[in-house]
Design a protein around this motif. Sequence first.
Motif, PDB file in Angstrom:
ATOM      1  N   ARG A 102      -2.516  77.544 -79.222  1.00 35.25           N
ATOM      2  CA  ARG A 102      -3.703  76.882 -78.674  1.00 35.25           C
ATOM      3  C   ARG A 102      -3.844  75.433 -79.119  1.00 35.25           C
ATOM      4  NH1 ARG A 102      -8.596  81.351 -79.249  1.00 35.25           N
ATOM      5  NH2 ARG A 102      -7.792  82.854 -77.700  1.00 35.25           N
ATOM      6  N   ASN A 103      -3.207  75.082 -80.215  1.00 35.66           N
ATOM      7  CA  ASN A 103      -3.378  73.742 -80.780  1.00 35.66           C
ATOM      8  C   ASN A 103      -2.093  72.946 -80.631  1.00 35.66           C
ATOM      9  OD1 ASN A 103      -3.956  71.453 -82.315  1.00 35.66           O
ATOM     10  ND2 ASN A 103      -5.074  72.589 -83.867  1.00 35.66           N
ATOM     11  N   ARG A 104      -2.089  72.021 -79.688  1.00 34.70           N
ATOM     12  CA  ARG A 104      -0.889  71.241 -79.409  1.00 34.70           C
ATOM     13  C   ARG A 104      -0.497  70.368 -80.595  1.00 34.70           C
ATOM     14  NH1 ARG A 104      -0.189  66.843 -74.471  1.00 34.70           N
ATOM     15  NH2 ARG A 104       1.951  66.224 -74.978  1.00 34.70           N
ATOM     16  N   MET A 105      -1.472  69.945 -81.398  1.00 36.94           N
ATOM     17  CA  MET A 105      -1.175  69.073 -82.525  1.00 36.94           C
ATOM     18  C   MET A 105      -0.228  69.731 -83.524  1.00 36.94           C
ATOM     19  SD  MET A 105      -3.806  67.161 -85.190  1.00 36.94           S
ATOM     20  CE  MET A 105      -4.684  66.328 -83.861  1.00 36.94           C
ATOM     21  N   LEU A 106      -0.237  71.087 -83.579  1.00 38.28           N
ATOM     22  CA  LEU A 106       0.617  71.790 -84.529  1.00 38.28           C
ATOM     23  C   LEU A 106       2.098  71.599 -84.232  1.00 38.28           C
ATOM     24  CD1 LEU A 106      -1.482  75.052 -84.931  1.00 38.28           C
ATOM     25  CD2 LEU A 106      -0.849  73.493 -86.775  1.00 38.28           C
ATOM     26  N   THR A 107       2.432  71.363 -82.972  1.00 38.32           N
ATOM     27  CA  THR A 107       3.836  71.123 -82.619  1.00 38.32           C
ATOM     28  C   THR A 107       4.216  69.653 -82.783  1.00 38.32           C
ATOM     29  OG1 THR A 107       3.329  70.734 -80.288  1.00 38.32           O
ATOM     30  CG2 THR A 107       3.765  73.015 -80.959  1.00 38.32           C
ATOM     31  N   GLU A 108       3.246  68.811 -83.143  1.00 42.49           N
ATOM     32  CA  GLU A 108       3.497  67.370 -83.268  1.00 42.49           C
ATOM     33  C   GLU A 108       3.153  66.860 -84.663  1.00 42.49           C
ATOM     34  OE1 GLU A 108       1.057  65.734 -80.227  1.00 42.49           O
ATOM     35  OE2 GLU A 108       2.322  66.421 -78.575  1.00 42.49           O
ATOM     36  N   LEU A 109       3.206  67.758 -85.647  1.00 44.45           N
ATOM     37  CA  LEU A 109       2.813  67.369 -87.000  1.00 44.45           C
ATOM     38  C   LEU A 109       3.723  66.293 -87.577  1.00 44.45           C
ATOM     39  CD1 LEU A 109       1.831  70.777 -88.631  1.00 44.45           C
ATOM     40  CD2 LEU A 109       0.342  68.986 -87.748  1.00 44.45           C
ATOM     41  N   MET A 110       4.981  66.301 -87.192  1.00 50.03           N
ATOM     42  CA  MET A 110       5.926  65.318 -87.707  1.00 50.03           C
ATOM     43  C   MET A 110       6.243  64.273 -86.646  1.00 50.03           C
ATOM     44  SD  MET A 110       8.482  67.750 -89.970  1.00 50.03           S
ATOM     45  CE  MET A 110       9.506  66.354 -90.458  1.00 50.03           C
ATOM     46  N   THR A 111       5.232  63.929 -85.864  1.00 49.33           N
ATOM     47  CA  THR A 111       5.394  62.920 -84.823  1.00 49.33           C
ATOM     48  C   THR A 111       4.336  61.831 -85.012  1.00 49.33           C
ATOM     49  OG1 THR A 111       6.125  64.650 -83.305  1.00 49.33           O
ATOM     50  CG2 THR A 111       5.586  62.507 -82.338  1.00 49.33           C
ATOM     51  N   GLU A 161       8.660  54.631 -92.219  1.00 44.99           N
ATOM     52  CA  GLU A 161       9.295  55.691 -93.012  1.00 44.99           C
ATOM     53  C   GLU A 161       9.099  57.055 -92.350  1.00 44.99           C
ATOM     54  OE1 GLU A 161       7.673  55.345 -97.009  1.00 44.99           O
ATOM     55  OE2 GLU A 161       9.676  54.798 -97.691  1.00 44.99           O
ATOM     56  N   MET A 162       7.883  57.318 -91.866  1.00 39.10           N
ATOM     57  CA  MET A 162       7.612  58.592 -91.207  1.00 39.10           C
ATOM     58  C   MET A 162       8.387  58.716 -89.906  1.00 39.10           C
ATOM     59  SD  MET A 162       3.580  59.365 -91.900  1.00 39.10           S
ATOM     60  CE  MET A 162       3.000  57.884 -91.098  1.00 39.10           C
ATOM     61  N   ASN A 163       8.513  57.617 -89.169  1.00 39.04           N
ATOM     62  CA  ASN A 163       9.288  57.645 -87.923  1.00 39.04           C
ATOM     63  C   ASN A 163      10.752  57.985 -88.185  1.00 39.04           C
ATOM     64  OD1 ASN A 163       7.518  57.114 -85.753  1.00 39.04           O
ATOM     65  ND2 ASN A 163       7.375  54.966 -86.344  1.00 39.04           N
ATOM     66  N   GLN A 164      11.305  57.419 -89.249  1.00 38.01           N
ATOM     67  CA  GLN A 164      12.695  57.702 -89.589  1.00 38.01           C
ATOM     68  C   GLN A 164      12.901  59.185 -89.905  1.00 38.01           C
ATOM     69  OE1 GLN A 164      13.789  55.045 -92.769  1.00 38.01           O
ATOM     70  NE2 GLN A 164      13.664  53.213 -91.494  1.00 38.01           N
ATOM     71  N   LEU A 165      12.001  59.747 -90.701  1.00 33.48           N
ATOM     72  CA  LEU A 165      12.105  61.163 -91.047  1.00 33.48           C
ATOM     73  C   LEU A 165      11.896  62.045 -89.822  1.00 33.48           C
ATOM     74  CD1 LEU A 165      12.484  63.274 -93.224  1.00 33.48           C
ATOM     75  CD2 LEU A 165      10.031  63.147 -93.716  1.00 33.48           C
ATOM     76  N   SER A 166      10.933  61.677 -88.977  1.00 27.10           N
ATOM     77  CA  SER A 166      10.656  62.447 -87.771  1.00 27.10           C
ATOM     78  C   SER A 166      11.841  62.407 -86.808  1.00 27.10           C
ATOM     79  CB  SER A 166       9.407  61.895 -87.081  1.00 27.10           C
ATOM     80  OG  SER A 166       9.163  62.557 -85.860  1.00 27.10           O
ATOM     81  N   TYR A 201      11.988  74.186 -92.553  1.00 23.12           N
ATOM     82  CA  TYR A 201      11.021  73.322 -91.893  1.00 23.12           C
ATOM     83  C   TYR A 201       9.859  73.000 -92.832  1.00 23.12           C
ATOM     84  CZ  TYR A 201       7.133  71.905 -88.920  1.00 23.12           C
ATOM     85  OH  TYR A 201       6.058  71.238 -88.391  1.00 23.12           O
ATOM     86  N   LYS A 202       9.370  74.011 -93.544  1.00 22.60           N
ATOM     87  CA  LYS A 202       8.236  73.785 -94.446  1.00 22.60           C
ATOM     88  C   LYS A 202       8.602  72.823 -95.572  1.00 22.60           C
ATOM     89  CE  LYS A 202       5.650  78.001 -93.513  1.00 22.60           C
ATOM     90  NZ  LYS A 202       4.942  79.166 -94.078  1.00 22.60           N
ATOM     91  N   ASN A 203       9.836  72.893 -96.053  1.00 22.29           N
ATOM     92  CA  ASN A 203      10.259  71.945 -97.092  1.00 22.29           C
ATOM     93  C   ASN A 203      10.237  70.514 -96.564  1.00 22.29           C
ATOM     94  OD1 ASN A 203      10.639  73.904 -99.032  1.00 22.29           O
ATOM     95  ND2 ASN A 203      12.810  74.205 -98.548  1.00 22.29           N
ATOM     96  N   ARG A 204      10.710  70.348 -95.330  1.00 21.75           N
ATOM     97  CA  ARG A 204      10.679  69.005 -94.743  1.00 21.75           C
ATOM     98  C   ARG A 204       9.248  68.556 -94.459  1.00 21.75           C
ATOM     99  NH1 ARG A 204      14.388  69.480 -89.798  1.00 21.75           N
ATOM    100  NH2 ARG A 204      14.050  71.690 -90.162  1.00 21.75           N
ATOM    101  N   LEU A 205       8.400  69.527 -94.097  1.00 21.31           N
ATOM    102  CA  LEU A 205       7.005  69.195 -93.833  1.00 21.31           C
ATOM    103  C   LEU A 205       6.295  68.761 -95.125  1.00 21.31           C
ATOM    104  CD1 LEU A 205       4.940  69.080 -91.548  1.00 21.31           C
ATOM    105  CD2 LEU A 205       4.268  71.427 -92.097  1.00 21.31           C
ATOM    106  N   VAL A 206       6.649  69.378 -96.231  1.00 20.60           N
ATOM    107  CA  VAL A 206       6.090  68.966 -97.524  1.00 20.60           C
ATOM    108  C   VAL A 206       6.475  67.519 -97.829  1.00 20.60           C
ATOM    109  CG1 VAL A 206       6.228  69.313-100.024  1.00 20.60           C
ATOM    110  CG2 VAL A 206       5.944  71.278 -98.506  1.00 20.60           C
ATOM    111  N   LEU A 207       7.750  67.187 -97.601  1.00 23.13           N
ATOM    112  CA  LEU A 207       8.218  65.819 -97.826  1.00 23.13           C
ATOM    113  C   LEU A 207       7.519  64.849 -96.881  1.00 23.13           C
ATOM    114  CD1 LEU A 207      10.129  63.738 -99.089  1.00 23.13           C
ATOM    115  CD2 LEU A 207      11.861  64.425 -97.399  1.00 23.13           C
ATOM    116  N   TYR A 208       7.394  65.259 -95.633  1.00 22.02           N
ATOM    117  CA  TYR A 208       6.737  64.402 -94.647  1.00 22.02           C
ATOM    118  C   TYR A 208       5.269  64.178 -95.020  1.00 22.02           C
ATOM    119  CZ  TYR A 208       5.235  62.635 -90.103  1.00 22.02           C
ATOM    120  OH  TYR A 208       4.717  61.860 -89.106  1.00 22.02           O
ATOM    121  N   ARG A 209       4.613  65.228 -95.519  1.00 23.46           N
ATOM    122  CA  ARG A 209       3.195  65.107 -95.865  1.00 23.46           C
ATOM    123  C   ARG A 209       2.984  64.122 -97.008  1.00 23.46           C
ATOM    124  NH1 ARG A 209      -1.064  69.147 -98.646  1.00 23.46           N
ATOM    125  NH2 ARG A 209      -2.963  68.243 -97.764  1.00 23.46           N
TER     126      ARG A 209
END
Length: 344
Positions: A102-111, A161-166, A201-209
């Motif tokens: 239901r939440n489109r933002m969840l698929t774009e967290l690293m965008t 930096e976030m764009n590069q990781l994404s 994915y969660k490990n990369r999300l931690v780094l991205y956060r």
Amino acid sequence: MPRIFRNIRKKFLKDKKVKRYILYAVGEIFLVVIGILIALYLNNLNSERKSENENFRLVTDLEKGLMNNQFLMKRFASRVYSQDSLMEAVIQARITEESFTRNRMLTELMTPGTQYTWLNDENILTILQKERDFSPAYNQLFKLIKNYKSRLNDLDYAVEEMNQLSNWNDQYMAQNFEWFSGTDREHLIKRTQYYLNDPFYKNRLVLYRKKFGNQISHITALTALRAGMMAEIKKLKGEENIDWNSYLKSLGLSPMIPVACETLPREWERLFPMFNYYLFFNNTSEDQVIMRLRDHTESWEEYIIKAGEFEILPQFPGNGFMLGSFDNCESVFVAPQGGFLVIK
């Protein structure tokens, strides 16, 4: 008038009164010089008045621009905080499959987006280019403007930096998993399971956060500096009897929460991954000392805020600031998310 002076000169020469003639000539030269100086003074005065009017117009335009983007700033900050909260929820496995779909933002967290470009107000660049034309009365405003511009540059770097990781994440997933770019139901289910359960994915999300936290830090600094610039412009305009607490609240900032010196609640500590920046206004005639409680310690750092000036200081939401000193606590304040303190 020239004819009168000419006749006087002829009379002195005719009567052979050389000394009087010389004195007269010196006096006439003196009058001419005085006239030139007066003309120059009036011309400079007129030029300064025109320059001051132009400077006032530029500052007024800056104030209007900052006021016009207040809604955008609030909406932008709200989206950033929501995105950070969703990242934490995914990392902590608090998102259900139904919520995810239901939440489109969840698929774009690293965008990361670049929707903050409107923060680059053209009036700021114009004013900085004409800094030499402004009087010392504008020094405090220029200090805030330069800090604001520096923070914008830092935000650019953080987003890069976030764009590069994404981009690296998207390339890796597209090259290794066919379902990542698929559009049918089976691919959607696999993507959902990946986002919610895959430890890689969660490990990369931690780094991205963590990098995302830098963006949050810069945004809180920009919000505080923006409010400081608008308040300083009000001071320059000579507006009196301003309720600074009400005015700063109207700009989207929250007042710090006073607590007793003997205790400092820390239930909010580390709810956010990065420093927030807080606006301080020393509305007194003397320099004031502000103590900042360091994260997860009982030690305090000392800062001095000059009389009549605005300053921004970093802190984790939930930690505190103290007025006074180690031996003589006057008052303690808990820092909310995006706040301010007017020292009276």
